[in-house]
Design an enzyme around this catalytic site. Structure first.
Site, PDB file in Angstrom:
ATOM      1  N   LYS A 106       7.547   8.171  -0.778  1.00 40.47           N
ATOM      2  CA  LYS A 106       7.573   7.104   0.391  1.00 40.47           C
ATOM      3  C   LYS A 106       9.282   8.418   0.437  1.00 40.47           C
ATOM      4  CE  LYS A 106       6.329   3.139  -1.196  1.00 40.47           C
ATOM      5  NZ  LYS A 106       7.255   1.293  -1.468  1.00 40.47           N
ATOM      6  N   TYR A 130     -21.662   8.275   4.835  1.00 42.57           N
ATOM      7  CA  TYR A 130     -21.727   7.101   4.048  1.00 42.57           C
ATOM      8  C   TYR A 130     -22.846   6.066   3.876  1.00 42.57           C
ATOM      9  CZ  TYR A 130     -17.484   9.218   1.536  1.00 42.57           C
ATOM     10  OH  TYR A 130     -16.776   9.893   2.042  1.00 42.57           O
ATOM     11  N   ARG A 150     -19.960   4.542  -4.291  1.00 44.16           N
ATOM     12  CA  ARG A 150     -19.616   4.509  -3.135  1.00 44.16           C
ATOM     13  C   ARG A 150     -20.153   4.815  -1.713  1.00 44.16           C
ATOM     14  NH1 ARG A 150     -14.087   4.856  -0.772  1.00 44.16           N
ATOM     15  NH2 ARG A 150     -13.722   6.209   0.858  1.00 44.16           N
ATOM     16  N   HIS A 155     -10.967   4.479   5.231  1.00 42.34           N
ATOM     17  CA  HIS A 155     -11.647   6.216   6.139  1.00 42.34           C
ATOM     18  C   HIS A 155     -10.223   4.761   7.110  1.00 42.34           C
ATOM     19  CE1 HIS A 155     -14.854   6.484   3.822  1.00 42.34           C
ATOM     20  NE2 HIS A 155     -14.209   7.819   4.235  1.00 42.34           N
ATOM     21  N   ARG A 182     -12.416   4.870  -4.011  1.00 39.62           N
ATOM     22  CA  ARG A 182     -13.279   7.159  -4.839  1.00 39.62           C
ATOM     23  C   ARG A 182     -13.030   6.543  -6.875  1.00 39.62           C
ATOM     24  NH1 ARG A 182      -9.847   6.771  -0.707  1.00 39.62           N
ATOM     25  NH2 ARG A 182     -10.929   8.091   1.180  1.00 39.62           N
ATOM     26  N   HIS A 226     -19.382   9.354  -7.331  1.00 36.43           N
ATOM     27  CA  HIS A 226     -19.101   9.128  -5.901  1.00 36.43           C
ATOM     28  C   HIS A 226     -19.988   8.262  -4.910  1.00 36.43           C
ATOM     29  CE1 HIS A 226     -16.454   9.481  -2.597  1.00 36.43           C
ATOM     30  NE2 HIS A 226     -17.211   9.933  -1.867  1.00 36.43           N
TER      31      HIS A 226
END
Length: 193
Positions: free
Chosen positions: A47, A172, A140, A163, A18, A137
């Site tokens: 975390k 995509y 990608r 993903h 991205r 984008h």
């Protein structure tokens, strides 16, 4: 086209990451020898410790690039060893408030923003005036489509794009008419000779 834009576009394409992840990279995040970097992925959560206290660090994921970006990155960095990878060409104005992570400590230049990068890409790709060019984008999308047409499996495409669900990846992958024609040829009757 400037070296900064060439490097950004190549890195976006080769990593299939991205744009926000790549623009947020600092030089310290890069492993130029291994051609990889650790990025804070979309939706990354802090975390947590056993007692529920959040820590400041995030779960990071690795993105990989190949020879094109590997050739351009050292030229772009010009010996800089810290700070944002992609910076503007001017120092921020006197009234602009920018966090210390978003300013190169060596040059004083600010991190290139998503809006600035999008405007530069539009400037380079617009055919019918401003606002008609590519979107960041699309690198990608293009990378994943090329990998899919080259025969990469769905699992490999998921690993590359990071993903979690196959249905999110499918949108995509848009094979070209040539790729569809090529695979259709597999259905042709076999001739016995």
């Amino acid at each position: 086209m400037r070296l900064r834009e060439k490097t950004l576009y190549r890195l976006l394409f080769e990593t299939a990451a991205r744009a926000e992840e790549i623009l947020a990279l600092n030089i310290e995040d890069l492993d130029l020898t291994a051609r990889q970097a650790r990025v804070k992925a979309k939706g990354a959560r802090a975390k947590t410790r056993r007692r529920g206290q959040a820590r400041e660090d995030f779960v990071l994921e690795t993105v990989y690039w190949d020879a094109g970006a590997a050739r351009l990155l050292p030229r772009l960095l010009k010996g800089r060893t810290r700070g944002p990878v992609f910076v503007t060409h001017r120092r921020p104005g006197p009234g602009k408030v920018i966090g210390p992570r978003d300013v190169c400590p060596d040059t004083g230049l600010a991190r290139l923003s998503y809006g600035q990068a999008r405007a530069l890409l539009d400037e380079h790709t617009a055919l019918n005036g401003p606002g008609t060019g590519w979107d960041l984008h699309e690198f990608r999308h293009s990378a994943l489509t090329h990998l899919g047409e080259a025969g990469a499996s769905l699992l490999m495409l998921m690993a590359k794009s990071r993903h979690k669900k196959p249905e999110n990846l499918r949108r995509y992958f848009k094979p070209s008419p040539d790729a569809i024609a090529e695979i259709t040829s597999l259905l042709a009757p076999r001739t016995s000779g």
